[in-house]
Design a protein around this motif. Structure first.
Motif, PDB file in Angstrom:
ATOM      1  N   ASP A 168      53.422  28.280  52.172  1.00 12.41           N
ATOM      2  CA  ASP A 168      54.852  28.869  52.231  1.00 12.41           C
ATOM      3  C   ASP A 168      54.481  30.240  53.068  1.00 12.41           C
ATOM      4  N   GLU A 169      55.648  31.114  52.696  1.00 12.59           N
ATOM      5  CA  GLU A 169      55.390  32.300  53.525  1.00 12.59           C
ATOM      6  C   GLU A 169      54.233  33.241  53.099  1.00 12.59           C
ATOM      7  N   ARG A 170      53.859  32.980  51.771  1.00 10.40           N
ATOM      8  CA  ARG A 170      52.621  33.671  51.073  1.00 10.40           C
ATOM      9  C   ARG A 170      51.253  33.324  50.869  1.00 10.40           C
ATOM     10  N   ILE A 171      51.380  32.239  50.662  1.00  9.96           N
ATOM     11  CA  ILE A 171      50.082  31.493  50.418  1.00  9.96           C
ATOM     12  C   ILE A 171      49.892  30.012  51.157  1.00  9.96           C
ATOM     13  N   THR A 172      48.421  29.652  51.228  1.00 16.34           N
ATOM     14  CA  THR A 172      48.280  28.308  51.985  1.00 16.34           C
ATOM     15  C   THR A 172      47.267  27.614  50.730  1.00 16.34           C
ATOM     16  N   LEU A 173      47.545  26.488  50.720  1.00 22.56           N
ATOM     17  CA  LEU A 173      46.608  25.518  49.926  1.00 22.56           C
ATOM     18  C   LEU A 173      45.698  24.848  51.044  1.00 22.56           C
ATOM     19  N   ARG A 174      44.395  24.996  50.784  1.00 19.65           N
ATOM     20  CA  ARG A 174      43.230  24.239  51.693  1.00 19.65           C
ATOM     21  C   ARG A 174      42.296  23.347  50.824  1.00 19.65           C
ATOM     22  N   THR A 175      41.751  22.518  51.603  1.00 15.23           N
ATOM     23  CA  THR A 175      40.916  21.646  50.905  1.00 15.23           C
ATOM     24  C   THR A 175      39.571  22.520  50.537  1.00 15.23           C
ATOM     25  N   VAL A 176      39.062  21.932  49.483  1.00 13.76           N
ATOM     26  CA  VAL A 176      37.908  22.750  48.910  1.00 13.76           C
ATOM     27  C   VAL A 176      36.692  21.810  49.616  1.00 13.76           C
ATOM     28  N   GLU A 177      35.897  22.855  50.074  1.00 14.01           N
ATOM     29  CA  GLU A 177      34.617  22.317  51.146  1.00 14.01           C
ATOM     30  C   GLU A 177      33.378  22.882  50.217  1.00 14.01           C
ATOM     31  N   GLU A 178      32.430  22.235  50.689  1.00 13.53           N
ATOM     32  CA  GLU A 178      30.997  22.445  50.139  1.00 13.53           C
ATOM     33  C   GLU A 178      30.706  24.015  50.084  1.00 13.53           C
ATOM     34  N   GLU A 179      31.235  24.952  51.004  1.00  9.43           N
ATOM     35  CA  GLU A 179      31.001  26.313  51.080  1.00  9.43           C
ATOM     36  C   GLU A 179      31.789  27.176  50.242  1.00  9.43           C
ATOM     37  N   ASP A 180      32.616  26.332  49.645  1.00  7.46           N
ATOM     38  CA  ASP A 180      33.486  27.140  48.692  1.00  7.46           C
ATOM     39  C   ASP A 180      32.805  26.886  47.032  1.00  7.46           C
ATOM     40  N   VAL A 181      31.762  26.147  46.870  1.00  3.71           N
ATOM     41  CA  VAL A 181      31.436  26.031  45.702  1.00  3.71           C
ATOM     42  C   VAL A 181      31.135  27.381  45.013  1.00  3.71           C
ATOM     43  N   SER A 182      30.336  28.300  45.606  1.00  2.00           N
ATOM     44  CA  SER A 182      30.078  29.626  45.265  1.00  2.00           C
ATOM     45  C   SER A 182      31.268  30.426  44.767  1.00  2.00           C
ATOM     46  N   PHE A 183      32.421  30.108  45.311  1.00  2.00           N
ATOM     47  CA  PHE A 183      33.689  30.782  44.903  1.00  2.00           C
ATOM     48  C   PHE A 183      34.147  30.409  43.487  1.00  2.00           C
ATOM     49  N   VAL A 184      34.166  29.158  43.800  1.00  2.00           N
ATOM     50  CA  VAL A 184      34.567  28.481  42.519  1.00  2.00           C
ATOM     51  C   VAL A 184      33.651  28.587  41.195  1.00  2.00           C
ATOM     52  N   GLN A 185      32.329  28.565  41.491  1.00  2.00           N
ATOM     53  CA  GLN A 185      31.386  28.788  40.331  1.00  2.00           C
ATOM     54  C   GLN A 185      31.516  30.390  39.802  1.00  2.00           C
ATOM     55  N   ARG A 186      31.579  31.164  40.788  1.00  4.20           N
ATOM     56  CA  ARG A 186      31.496  32.685  40.250  1.00  4.20           C
ATOM     57  C   ARG A 186      32.823  32.894  39.631  1.00  4.20           C
ATOM     58  N   GLU A 187      33.889  32.212  40.108  1.00  4.65           N
ATOM     59  CA  GLU A 187      35.009  32.620  38.921  1.00  4.65           C
ATOM     60  C   GLU A 187      35.229  31.878  37.838  1.00  4.65           C
ATOM     61  N   ALA A 188      34.463  30.648  37.971  1.00  8.19           N
ATOM     62  CA  ALA A 188      34.309  29.899  36.645  1.00  8.19           C
ATOM     63  C   ALA A 188      33.432  30.556  35.417  1.00  8.19           C
ATOM     64  N   THR A 189      33.001  31.538  35.801  1.00  8.61           N
ATOM     65  CA  THR A 189      31.894  32.502  34.888  1.00  8.61           C
ATOM     66  C   THR A 189      32.637  33.503  34.419  1.00  8.61           C
ATOM     67  N   ASN A 190      33.660  33.889  35.049  1.00  8.82           N
ATOM     68  CA  ASN A 190      34.283  34.922  34.652  1.00  8.82           C
ATOM     69  C   ASN A 190      35.282  34.909  33.332  1.00  8.82           C
ATOM     70  N   PRO A 191      34.856  35.659  32.341  1.00 12.69           N
ATOM     71  CA  PRO A 191      35.519  35.448  31.213  1.00 12.69           C
ATOM     72  C   PRO A 191      36.898  35.358  31.272  1.00 12.69           C
ATOM     73  N   GLU A 192      37.609  36.485  32.242  1.00 13.81           N
ATOM     74  CA  GLU A 192      39.157  36.564  32.350  1.00 13.81           C
ATOM     75  C   GLU A 192      39.975  35.264  32.745  1.00 13.81           C
ATOM     76  N   ILE A 193      38.977  34.251  33.348  1.00 10.31           N
ATOM     77  CA  ILE A 193      39.538  33.096  33.873  1.00 10.31           C
ATOM     78  C   ILE A 193      39.008  32.079  32.918  1.00 10.31           C
ATOM     79  N   ARG A 194      37.764  31.899  32.548  1.00 10.37           N
ATOM     80  CA  ARG A 194      37.159  30.957  31.738  1.00 10.37           C
ATOM     81  C   ARG A 194      37.740  30.903  30.159  1.00 10.37           C
ATOM     82  N   TYR A 195      37.936  31.856  29.539  1.00 18.30           N
ATOM     83  CA  TYR A 195      38.505  31.719  28.396  1.00 18.30           C
ATOM     84  C   TYR A 195      40.076  31.526  28.162  1.00 18.30           C
ATOM     85  N   PRO A 196      40.812  32.128  29.075  1.00  9.29           N
ATOM     86  CA  PRO A 196      41.952  31.413  29.061  1.00  9.29           C
ATOM     87  C   PRO A 196      42.212  29.843  29.488  1.00  9.29           C
TER      88      PRO A 196
END
Length: 186
Positions: free
Chosen positions: A9-37
């Motif tokens: 939409d005018e604010r965000i974009t949904l994009r496919t997850v690619e191999e290069e995105d693993v580091s982003f997903v893994q880094r955030e998945a270890t963040n307690p502010e995301i992981r615990y909730p």
């Protein structure tokens, strides 16, 4: 770099997850502010790679695109990853939404925009009468997001999971296809 643009939409974009995105997903998945909730255990890079390869799920990066980001795979500097939304179990039962944003973007409306786009996607893609989602009872922001999109509380599972030193309950939500169509018109 994030993959092809799926929707937006005018604010965000949904994009496919690619191999290069693993580091982003893994880094955030270890963040307690995301992981615990979310009630998620720590995940190694290999865990995240396997998770992202699982069949029976559609996963999307939530991105803020710069002016030069095109519909294909944009340059790294043209896109900022801010979260992930998944549709899980859609091929064999009621689709379930799983979503998260990086903590510094909480409260900006990006979560609601992303989840709305993924609901549209799920109802266009799957012949499901409803979509489900769960939020831990203590996660007021996530519960509020679901309720603001028209989801109805369908039940609670008390002491569902041990998270951050306590047994926590989860609230199950559902959104019927006809309710979403009504919500869209409102």
């Amino acid at each position: 770099m994030p993959g092809a643009r799926i929707d937006g939409d005018e604010r965000i974009t949904l994009r496919t997850v690619e191999e290069e995105d693993v580091s982003f997903v893994q880094r955030e998945a270890t963040n307690p502010e995301i992981r615990y909730p979310m009630g998620k255990p720590l995940r190694t890079r290999r865990d995240v790679e396997e998770y992202l390869k699982e069949e029976n799920a559609d996963r999307f990066l939530v991105c803020l695109d710069g002016d030069d980001a095109g519909p294909g795979s944009p340059e790294e500097e043209d896109v900022r990853r801010i979260g992930c939304v998944s549709v899980e179990d859609a091929a064999w039962k009621r689709p379930e939404l799983v979503y998260w944003l990086i903590p510094e973007e909480h409260g900006n409306g990006y979560g609601k925009a992303a989840v709305s786009l993924v609901i549209d996607y799920a109802f266009r893609t799957y012949d499901a009468p409803a979509i489900g989602a769960g939020a831990f009872a203590f996660n007021d922001a996530s519960r509020g997001l679901l309720e603001s999109l028209g989801f109805t509380e369908e039940g609670r599972r008390r002491k569902f999971m041990f998270i951050d030193g306590k047994h926590r309950g989860i609230v199950q939500y559902g959104l019927l296809r006809e309710e979403w169509r009504t919500e869209e018109r409102a």
